[in-house]
Design an enzyme around this catalytic site. Structure first.
Site, PDB file in Angstrom:
ATOM      1  N   HIS A 124     -19.711  -4.990  -8.383  1.00 29.45           N
ATOM      2  CA  HIS A 124     -18.704  -5.358  -7.386  1.00 29.45           C
ATOM      3  C   HIS A 124     -19.436  -5.597  -6.070  1.00 29.45           C
ATOM      4  O   HIS A 124     -19.612  -4.689  -5.263  1.00 29.45           O
ATOM      5  CB  HIS A 124     -17.669  -4.227  -7.243  1.00 29.45           C
ATOM      6  N   GLU A 177     -16.722  -8.094 -10.219  1.00 29.52           N
ATOM      7  CA  GLU A 177     -15.462  -7.761  -9.566  1.00 29.52           C
ATOM      8  C   GLU A 177     -15.517  -8.142  -8.090  1.00 29.52           C
ATOM      9  O   GLU A 177     -16.591  -8.194  -7.497  1.00 29.52           O
ATOM     10  CB  GLU A 177     -15.197  -6.255  -9.644  1.00 29.52           C
ATOM     11  N   HIS A 221     -11.099   2.844 -13.476  1.00 26.63           N
ATOM     12  CA  HIS A 221     -11.070   3.620 -12.238  1.00 26.63           C
ATOM     13  C   HIS A 221     -10.863   5.095 -12.584  1.00 26.63           C
ATOM     14  O   HIS A 221      -9.797   5.494 -13.043  1.00 26.63           O
ATOM     15  CB  HIS A 221     -10.006   3.163 -11.239  1.00 26.63           C
TER      16      HIS A 221
END
Length: 282
Positions: free
Chosen positions: A51, A82, A218
């Site tokens: 990310h 991401e 997550h």
């Protein structure tokens, strides 16, 4: 070294942001993001996730391209990037394609520039009209598009209507309920956990019903991953970073990846998982 199954019951993509965060605290180049990726792939991880935020507080631009070059040598593994498509994500994706480097999935996350960590999904239909063109742009680059979403069954059809290929269910509420259930003071924690599992199962089924693939991520970890996969149908990929890298500090990359793969395998072998109908893999 464990070979990756094709296709696995659920793919494990290792998020390397926290390796980069530790490296960036000094100017010595250690720990190495590339060596971490290679160790995880050798242990059987099905993919790598990064990310790259605009402030480069962990993954930096050069990491994205160096990892893509590494993944050229692992053609059966996937690269998932991401980020917020209205920040730097599509620019990075275009450069990857211009260099002829691999890119399999773009996960669109509604983070603000300085956000500490992802903490909510897209809101539909509020975000729909601005998402529609960037989804099309990403797919034109040959990438699968996954939208980071809260576990709201009613939003899954809207995500599909925008052209998304998958959704990634934001699993922090589940993880918090699971952690509370480990040491409940009364029956409320267990009830809360069951409510969360029912909510995620309903959201996943709603996604499957409209033809979306289902990812999740997550705060998933070795304690809660199997329970989640047993109860939530059709999960094709979990992206795990913080907990996996924290475990690797104690166990090493190889043993840690193998243990997460064990969690996936145990869930796939459970009667509840075997009773779940097979779904197409977008």
């Amino acid at each position: 070294m464990r070979p990756a199954a094709s296709p696995p019951p659920c793919a494990l993509s290792v998020n390397l942001n926290k390796v980069a965060l530790l490296r960036n605290s000094r100017h010595l180049g250690i720990p190495s993001v590339l060596r971490a990726a290679q160790a995880c792939l050798q242990a059987g991880a099905h993919g790598i996730t990064v990310h790259p935020r605009p402030d480069e507080r962990h993954i930096r631009r050069h990491d994205v391209f160096e990892l893509a070059e590494l993944l050229q040598g692992w053609p059966q593994r996937e690269y998932n990037i991401e980020g917020n498509p209205f920040h730097n994500l599509l620019e990075v994706a275009r450069e990857l394609r211009a260099r002829g480097l691999p890119l399999h999935q773009l996960t669109f996350v509604p983070d603000s520039v300085g956000q500490y960590t992802s903490d909510h999904g897209w809101s539909l239909p509020t975000d729909a009209e601005r998402l529609r063109p960037v989804i099309a742009q990403a797919q034109a680059l040959g990438a699968r598009v996954s939208l980071f979403m809260d576990a709201e069954p009613g939003q899954m059809a809207a995500a599909r209507a925008l052209g998304a290929d998958r959704v990634e269910l934001y699993t922090e509420p589940y993880a918090a309920a699971h952690s509370a259930a480990d040491c409940p003071l009364d029956g409320k924690a267990s009830t809360a956990l069951q409510a969360q599992l029912q909510r995620y199962a309903a959201a996943a089924q709603a996604a499957l019903d409209v033809g979306l693939g289902v990812n999740a991520g997550h705060d998933l970890n070795r304690a809660n991953l199997s329970d989640f996969l047993r109860q939530v149908p059709g999960v094709r990929e979990v992206s795990i970073g913080h907990a996996l890298i924290a475990d690797a500090l104690e166990l090493g990359y190889s043993a840690t990846v193998c243990d997460y793969l064990r969690c996936i395998d145990e869930a796939a072998a459970s009667p509840a998982a075997q009773a779940t109908p097979a779904t197409p893999r977008p």
